[in-house]
Design a protein around this motif. Sequence first.
Motif, mmCIF file in Angstrom:
data_model
loop_
_atom_site.group_PDB
_atom_site.id
_atom_site.type_symbol
_atom_site.label_atom_id
_atom_site.label_comp_id
_atom_site.label_asym_id
_atom_site.label_seq_id
_atom_site.Cartn_x
_atom_site.Cartn_y
_atom_site.Cartn_z
ATOM 1 N N UNK A 226 0.881 -1.161 0.000
ATOM 2 C CA UNK A 226 0.000 0.000 0.000
ATOM 3 C C UNK A 226 0.920 1.213 0.000
ATOM 4 N N UNK A 227 1.198 1.737 -1.175
ATOM 5 C CA UNK A 227 2.310 2.669 -1.349
ATOM 6 C C UNK A 227 2.160 3.962 -0.558
ATOM 7 N N UNK A 228 0.956 4.355 -0.225
ATOM 8 C CA UNK A 228 0.766 5.545 0.598
ATOM 9 C C UNK A 228 1.098 5.269 2.056
ATOM 10 N N UNK A 229 1.337 4.001 2.377
ATOM 11 C CA UNK A 229 1.673 3.611 3.746
ATOM 12 C C UNK A 229 3.054 2.954 3.786
ATOM 13 N N UNK A 230 3.980 3.558 3.049
ATOM 14 C CA UNK A 230 5.361 3.065 3.015
ATOM 15 C C UNK A 230 6.284 4.199 3.447
ATOM 16 N N UNK A 231 7.180 3.895 4.390
ATOM 17 C CA UNK A 231 8.206 4.852 4.801
ATOM 18 C C UNK A 231 9.553 4.159 4.764
ATOM 19 N N UNK A 232 10.537 4.849 4.187
ATOM 20 C CA UNK A 232 11.907 4.346 4.131
ATOM 21 C C UNK A 232 12.793 5.296 4.929
ATOM 22 N N UNK A 233 13.567 4.732 5.858
ATOM 23 C CA UNK A 233 14.323 5.548 6.810
ATOM 24 C C UNK A 233 15.803 5.174 6.766
ATOM 25 N N UNK A 234 16.659 6.198 6.673
ATOM 26 C CA UNK A 234 18.095 5.987 6.769
ATOM 27 C C UNK A 234 18.818 5.930 5.444
ATOM 28 N N UNK A 235 18.123 6.202 4.335
ATOM 29 C CA UNK A 235 18.736 6.070 3.007
ATOM 30 C C UNK A 235 19.876 7.073 2.850
ATOM 31 N N UNK B 273 24.220 7.582 0.937
ATOM 32 C CA UNK B 273 25.305 7.101 0.079
ATOM 33 C C UNK B 273 25.243 7.701 -1.306
ATOM 34 N N UNK B 274 26.269 7.425 -2.080
ATOM 35 C CA UNK B 274 26.317 7.898 -3.465
ATOM 36 C C UNK B 274 25.284 7.142 -4.290
ATOM 37 N N UNK B 275 24.903 7.747 -5.428
ATOM 38 C CA UNK B 275 23.852 7.157 -6.241
ATOM 39 C C UNK B 275 24.202 7.120 -7.711
ATOM 40 N N UNK B 276 23.307 6.503 -8.497
ATOM 41 C CA UNK B 276 23.510 6.417 -9.940
ATOM 42 C C UNK B 276 22.872 7.589 -10.675
ATOM 43 N N UNK B 277 22.210 8.486 -9.911
ATOM 44 C CA UNK B 277 21.632 9.698 -10.485
ATOM 45 C C UNK B 277 21.607 10.752 -9.389
ATOM 46 N N UNK B 278 21.317 11.998 -9.780
ATOM 47 C CA UNK B 278 21.334 13.088 -8.807
ATOM 48 C C UNK B 278 20.253 12.903 -7.743
ATOM 49 N N UNK B 279 19.108 12.378 -8.132
ATOM 50 C CA UNK B 279 18.030 12.098 -7.176
ATOM 51 C C UNK B 279 17.753 10.600 -7.213
ATOM 52 N N UNK B 280 18.430 9.883 -6.356
ATOM 53 C CA UNK B 280 18.337 8.423 -6.367
ATOM 54 C C UNK B 280 16.993 7.912 -5.889
ATOM 55 N N UNK B 281 16.186 8.784 -5.284
ATOM 56 C CA UNK B 281 14.931 8.336 -4.666
ATOM 57 C C UNK B 281 13.699 8.931 -5.339
ATOM 58 N N UNK B 282 13.891 9.458 -6.550
ATOM 59 C CA UNK B 282 12.770 10.073 -7.277
ATOM 60 C C UNK B 282 11.661 9.063 -7.542
ATOM 61 N N UNK B 283 12.014 7.843 -7.973
ATOM 62 C CA UNK B 283 11.010 6.831 -8.282
ATOM 63 C C UNK B 283 10.207 6.478 -7.035
ATOM 64 N N UNK B 284 10.886 6.380 -5.894
ATOM 65 C CA UNK B 284 10.208 6.026 -4.653
ATOM 66 C C UNK B 284 9.155 7.060 -4.286
ATOM 67 N N UNK B 285 9.540 8.322 -4.342
ATOM 68 C CA UNK B 285 8.592 9.389 -3.998
ATOM 69 C C UNK B 285 7.427 9.416 -4.974
ATOM 70 N N UNK B 286 7.698 9.103 -6.236
ATOM 71 C CA UNK B 286 6.637 9.089 -7.243
ATOM 72 C C UNK B 286 5.593 8.010 -6.949
ATOM 73 N N UNK B 287 5.994 6.952 -6.254
ATOM 74 C CA UNK B 287 5.043 5.897 -5.890
ATOM 75 C C UNK B 287 4.204 6.267 -4.671
ATOM 76 N N UNK B 288 4.626 7.329 -3.958
ATOM 77 C CA UNK B 288 3.927 7.723 -2.742
ATOM 78 C C UNK B 288 4.674 7.385 -1.471
ATOM 79 N N UNK B 289 5.878 6.813 -1.601
ATOM 80 C CA UNK B 289 6.675 6.484 -0.419
ATOM 81 C C UNK B 289 7.094 7.767 0.305
ATOM 82 N N UNK B 290 7.159 7.685 1.628
ATOM 83 C CA UNK B 290 7.832 8.730 2.393
ATOM 84 C C UNK B 290 9.295 8.330 2.520
ATOM 85 N N UNK B 291 10.197 9.167 2.055
ATOM 86 C CA UNK B 291 11.627 8.881 2.085
ATOM 87 C C UNK B 291 12.290 9.787 3.115
#
Length: 366
Positions: A229-238, A240-258
């Motif tokens: 249930x993507x509106x009820x997802x939280x990711x904590x502690x992310x 490090x270096x990434x493969x793009x400038x915003x490594x968590x763009x896809x996650x936020x687009x799904x509704x995750x709290x990052x």
Amino acid sequence: MSSLWRNLTRSTAAFSPFCAGAKLSSLQLRQALVHDRETSVFSVNFSRKYSEKRFNVPPSAEFVARVSGIPTMAKLPFQESTDGLDAAFVGVPIDTGTSNRPGARFGPRQMRVESAMLRAYNSGTRAAPYESLMVADIGDVNVNLYDLKDTCKRITEAYRKIVATGCIPLTMGGDHTISYPILQAVAEKYGPVGLVHVDAHADTSDVVLGEKIGHGTPFRRCVEDGLLDCKRVVQIGLRGSGYSADAYEWNRAQGFRVVQAEDCWFKSLAPLMAEVRTQLGNGPVYLSFDIDALDPGFAPGTGTPEIAGLTPIQGLEIIRGCHGLNLVGCDVVEVSPPYDTTGNTALTGANLLFEMLCVLPKVKHY
């Protein structure tokens, strides 16, 4: 064994690990305590307001040496099925999905060894899990170390059986690939679940080295399969270096709290967890804790360490902050004993699992 009974006769205080908060005579203690002489495992017949069944209780180091016996999680009894259990510790010993350091296949075994330090009560929260739930160690999933996709099928099949009985699995990994097949089984029973994901990495890559299944992809696969249930997802502690400038763009687009690690520096995470409890509400929730969420200064024994991570105190704040959520499963993954020269990473993992047990629904608090 006669010396044990003499100790019990002298004082109920001497038996405090089994009866903290209870005023029992020596005779009542004798009647309540059941001891298996062959395994040195104790169970207790304390009466509960909501249950009359006997509960498994880890043997106290006051009476049974920690270094004795066959290692099970918290020195609990081993049983092959979840029959009669409210919660179960289970190992998934694979590292076939790792991208850097191997060794997580030995994580469940080493966490069991280090868990001999655990006691029956949570002194910080006053939780009494063994007065509340029937818990045992049900061993490991029989994985296929040569075929990761087959291993995932085996994991899902094993967890279908676990959750079908209403038992809550507390999983010892194993690399983070395992969360995907576990959540397949969990979502079959409960529908799409909320997720508290504690990690240095988002684990939402699409394809890595041509493969869609691995420890960097589980939560992308979970979204695609409708397990979260993507509106009820939280990711904590992310971090490090990434493969793009915003490594968590896809996650936020799904509704995750990052919640990136930088947002956790120099602060208590108790206020964050109050917000998380509101966000996740009363629906079913799965808790997944990658040990690399912690700074490698505290937990070096892991496959893909990243500097500037969470502290163990913050890790406990996150787990304790899940008290009140409808947790239906938990895991601690990516403990790699070959890189854990002191055993402290596995010890930390074992303690995190105990803390997860203490925040499950229906656990009594004094």
